[in-house]
Design an enzyme around this catalytic site. Structure first.
Site: not given
Ligand SMILES: [Zn+2]
Length: 185
Positions: A70, A75, A159, A155-156, A113-114
């Site tokens: 995702g 991001q 963000h 999660h998204e 998380c990226l």
């Molecule tokens: Zn994330």
């Protein structure tokens, strides 16, 4: 012009639009403490070609490295309410102006998380969620989800509100180091 000529013009326009759309790019991912990750993203007012290009690039960026499931627009440096999700073996999802309709239950999950590379933490997430938003064509879609998809949706959307999963940890000591290749949102 005759209808046939109009049809040809329309088809040519479609072809050139698609070939322009094929030029997707992988965008560098913003990591902590980049301030854009803490900003509340703005609603998309018009779903124009720039929003569609953003979604194409986000999908490309998500699939550029295995284990990415995702990605939210902040991001990749764009403070707009847009995210993409790509669960392995399932169709990619792109959602614009998403909202959680309801969530039920509670479970413990490992989450990464990226934008916080190399770490994972255990937090509480809902068992099921229902989310609504718009697709790239402006059509309203509703998704009811469990498991990893429910976790990814929460999660998204977090963000887009400037929230990171580490905010749910009692302390940063609870973070664990992970191997590369584990699922990252
Ligand atoms: Zn994330």
């Amino acid at each position: 012009m005759t209808p046939w000529v109009w049809l040809k013009v329309y088809i040519l326009a479609l072809i050139s639009y698609n070939s322009a759309g094929d030029k997707m790019s992988v965008i560098p991912i913003r990591v902590m403490p980049d301030p854009i990750l803490r900003r509340k993203a703005k609603r998309v007012r018009i779903i124009d070609s720039s929003v569609k290009k953003l979604i194409d690039d986000m999908i490309e960026t998500m699939h550029a490295v295995p284990g990415r499931v995702g990605l939210a627009a902040p991001q990749v440096g764009v403070s707009l309410r847009v995210f993409v999700i790509g669960i392995p073996g399932e169709e990619d999802i792109a959602l614009i102006n998403p909202e959680i309709v309801w969530r039920t239950g509670e479970r413990l999950v490992d989450e990464g998380c990226l934008s916080i590379p190399g770490y994972i933490g255990q937090i509480k997430r809902a068992v099921s969620v229902k989310v609504k938003g718009r697709d790239q064509n402006g059509k309203e879609i509703r998704i009811k989800a469990n498991d990893l998809l429910a976790q990814a949706l929460e999660h998204e959307i977090d963000h887009l509100n400037g929230v990171l999963y580490i905010d749910y940890l009692e302390s940063m000591d609870k973070l664990r180091k992970i191997e590369l290749g584990e699922a990252q949102l």
